[in-house]
Design a protein around this motif. Structure first.
Motif, mmCIF file in Angstrom:
data_model
loop_
_atom_site.group_PDB
_atom_site.id
_atom_site.type_symbol
_atom_site.label_atom_id
_atom_site.label_comp_id
_atom_site.label_asym_id
_atom_site.label_seq_id
_atom_site.Cartn_x
_atom_site.Cartn_y
_atom_site.Cartn_z
ATOM 1 N N PHE A 132 32.826 56.673 123.524
ATOM 2 C CA PHE A 132 32.527 55.250 123.700
ATOM 3 C C PHE A 132 33.464 54.364 122.881
ATOM 4 C CE2 PHE A 132 30.478 55.908 119.700
ATOM 5 C CZ PHE A 132 30.331 54.671 119.103
ATOM 6 N N LEU A 133 34.024 54.911 121.815
ATOM 7 C CA LEU A 133 34.950 54.146 120.983
ATOM 8 C C LEU A 133 36.337 54.037 121.615
ATOM 9 C CD1 LEU A 133 34.038 55.651 117.512
ATOM 10 C CD2 LEU A 133 33.793 53.256 118.146
ATOM 11 N N PHE A 134 36.629 54.930 122.545
ATOM 12 C CA PHE A 134 37.986 55.033 123.085
ATOM 13 C C PHE A 134 38.110 54.553 124.524
ATOM 14 C CE2 PHE A 134 37.638 58.010 119.635
ATOM 15 C CZ PHE A 134 38.895 58.050 119.033
ATOM 16 N N LEU A 135 37.035 54.686 125.315
ATOM 17 C CA LEU A 135 37.110 54.344 126.728
ATOM 18 C C LEU A 135 37.297 52.846 126.932
ATOM 19 C CD1 LEU A 135 34.313 56.652 128.170
ATOM 20 C CD2 LEU A 135 36.775 57.017 128.234
ATOM 21 N N SER A 136 37.902 52.490 128.053
ATOM 22 C CA SER A 136 38.152 51.088 128.421
ATOM 23 C C SER A 136 38.930 50.351 127.336
ATOM 24 C CB SER A 136 36.830 50.365 128.696
ATOM 25 O OG SER A 136 36.139 50.974 129.754
ATOM 26 N N SER A 137 39.850 51.055 126.703
ATOM 27 C CA SER A 137 40.662 50.440 125.655
ATOM 28 C C SER A 137 42.122 50.814 125.879
ATOM 29 C CB SER A 137 40.208 50.925 124.273
ATOM 30 O OG SER A 137 41.020 50.392 123.255
ATOM 31 N N ALA A 138 42.990 49.879 125.605
ATOM 32 C CA ALA A 138 44.417 50.133 125.811
ATOM 33 C C ALA A 138 45.023 50.926 124.670
ATOM 34 C CB ALA A 138 45.159 48.817 125.983
ATOM 35 N N GLN A 139 44.310 50.976 123.543
ATOM 36 C CA GLN A 139 44.823 51.728 122.398
ATOM 37 C C GLN A 139 43.662 52.337 121.621
ATOM 38 O OE1 GLN A 139 46.987 48.682 120.324
ATOM 39 N NE2 GLN A 139 45.171 47.751 119.430
#
Length: 557
Positions: free
Chosen positions: A289-296
């Protein structure tokens, strides 16, 4: 009276009138419109506005996250760009139905290509388009029905987008004709505590309004029940509710053998509910959840804050955190966005982390810092480990960063078959039954056409689990289960009989599993597991275990 059989989820029982989910509408033909452009435009405008208002009204009734989803769908319906695309197609002489279908499909494809949060919204567009087309045709909209009273929902299956429409005050139970124990519907039912039976093929014959009993414990839908049967079902539901309200105890078998019952969590916000439902710790904390839908990738500081919040909720308790499990159905632009023809067998899990080791090192840094700042007993494990060498790589690196307890997930047959050597290195193993089943039966867990193979009761899967259980006993190392299999009360007994020392599941499944474990001794569990292992397929394994469990319970009494 007639019985429809399927796979029950949990031990619940419910009764009520049926409401069937409508089938998706067929795609409109691309035939010229018999109406004028202005008339078609007026029809579409009325249908779009009506659908948008209906979504807003239903959202206001549902409240919470469902309201946000439905209001977003209403905005999609009236998006000016979509309106222009529809008008352009109407100007070409298309029907309103086809113009809506084609314009929404084009827009959906654009969102899908963007990925991340916007990509996830693509499925919502399909739902809106179906509702508008249904309005234009003058037929009921497909999707979750709204009969205005509590009902038993009967469907082919539930798509993820459908779940936002579920009013849990109205849905008494779920019955699906497709899907297995690890389908989206089954997972939803466990998470929400909904009585459910999946894979009930004959449920296609159920009709709106008829009263049924849904007995998940038996995996049976009873049609045309008698008054006595309805009364017995009501009494069972009341007894189950009273049992769930009883004082919480730690997981254990009838002879006192401890079996810690832990929670699967996707973020720290679910910790309080898990504790309230009796979780003795966390058996799987998914960090995606900390990483998904994030560009970095998130920073060390951002990660540390999230991990500290989680660990602080479980002082003195075990919390098992899985480092980033990306790849397959969870690609990340900054980790593994390269196209793969078969991503489930590609660069995922520990393989992807080794290819971008800085991300793994930052995550281990944040976890070690959170461990130092709290009193929880932190265990950290790597996903998709396939070899002894990968085990050595991860455990050594984790210990270098100050992680006290480092283990691996057993999700592929190679790691199960090498479990004796892997557990000579790792501090513990946790079996992910969803992926282990997928790779053992060569059946994509995301592909509906092979959902019937995605059943952890299959003796081939159970044999691999036994290999890991035996290796844990020989090496004196704990072996946990963190897949959906642990939430199946009878299968939970089998897993303990195969050597599992802890079980982790959706928090709402804890009460049923706790109650079922208390009905059997460790010797019973081993006998029931042996009966399942001797079967030839998942169906006969489940039936054999049920017969053995009934026999052992009779002898205890």
């Amino acid at each position: 009276m007639a019985e429809i059989r399927g796979v029950g989820i949990g031990l619940g029982v419910a009764q009520g009138p049926v409401a069937c989910m409508a089938e998706p509408l067929p795609a409109p033909d691309d035939a010229p419109s018999a109406l004028g452009q202005d008339e078609e435009k007026s029809r579409v405008a009325e249908a779009v506005a009506a659908v948008a208002r209906e979504l807003e009204e239903r959202g206001a009734q549902a409240g919470g996250a469902a309201q946000d989803v439905l209001e977003a769908q209403a905005m999609m319906a009236e998006d000016p760009t979509l309106a222009d695309e529809i008008d352009a197609r109407l100007a070409q002489g298309r029907t309103g139905e086809y113009a809506v279908f084609d314009a929404f499909a084009s827009f959906r494809d654009q969102l899908s290509a963007m990925g991340g949060y916007l990509g996830e919204r693509a499925a919502d567009l399909d739902d809106v388009a179906q509702r508008v087309i249904a309005r234009l045709r003058g037929v009921p909209a497909p999707g979750v029905p709204d009969p205005g009273h509590p009902f038993v929902l009967v469907a082919k299956d539930l798509a993820p987008a459908d779940t936002a429409l579920l009013d849990l005050e109205m849905v008494l139970a779920l019955v699906t004709t497709e899907g297995g124990p690890t389908s989206h519907t089954a997972i939803l039912a466990r998470e929400k505590g909904i009585v459910a039976i999946v894979g009930a093929i004959s449920a296609t014959g159920l009709t709106d309004g008829e009263t049924v009993i849904v007995d998940a414990a038996a995996g049976v839908v009873t049609t045309e029940p008698t008054a006595d049967e309805l009364d017995r079902a009501s009494n069972r539901a009341a007894d189950r509710a009273n049992a769930a309200a009883a004082p919480l105890t730690d997981g254990a078998l009838a002879d006192g053998t401890p079996v810690p019952l832990l929670a699967n969590l996707g973020n720290a916000k679910g910790a309080a509910e898990a504790v309230a439902l009796g979780a003795e710790g966390v058996g799987l904390f998914r960090t995606e959840f900390l990483f998904l839908s994030s560009a970095q990738a998130p920073t060390v500081e951002q990660q540390r804050e999230a991990y500290t919040e989680l660990l602080a909720a479980f002082p003195g308790r075990k919390v098992v955190v899985r480092v980033l499990d990306a790849g397959a159905d969870k690609p990340l632009a900054f980790l593994n966005d390269a196209h793969e023809d078969n991503p489930a067998l590609g660069l995922r899990g520990i393989r992807a982390l080794r290819a971008s080791e800085d991300i793994l090192r930052e995550q281990l840094t944040a976890l070690a810092q959170a461990q130092a700042a709290t009193e929880a007993d932190l265990w950290v494990m790597a996903p998709m480990v396939a070899t002894v060498e990968e085990t050595e790589y991860f455990t050594e690196l984790a210990r270098d960063y100050g992680v006290k307890t480092a283990g691996v997930m057993v999700e592929v047959p190679s790691s199960a078959l090498l479990a004796d050597r892997i557990l000579a290195v790792a501090d513990f193993a946790s079996i992910g039954t969803n992926d282990l089943t997928q790779y053992t039966l060569a059946a994509d867990r995301l592909l509906g056409s092979v959902a019937a193979f995605q059943d952890p009761w299959h003796p081939a899967v159970l044999r691999l689990i036994r290999e890991v259980g035996d290796a844990g006993r020989v090496n004196g190392k704990p072996v946990g289960i963190c897949g959906e299999a642990a939430a199946d009360p009878l299968l939970a007994v089998v897993l303990v009989g195969l050597g599992a020392t802890s079980l982790s599941m959706a928090p709402t499944a804890l009460a049923d599993v706790r109650a079922t474990l208390l009905q059997h001794t460790i010797d019973d569990a081993r006998t029931i597991a042996a009966a399942a292992l001797a079967a030839t397929d998942a169906t006969t394994a489940r039936a054999a275990a049920q017969r053995a469990a009934t026999r052992e319970q009779g002898e205890m009494q």
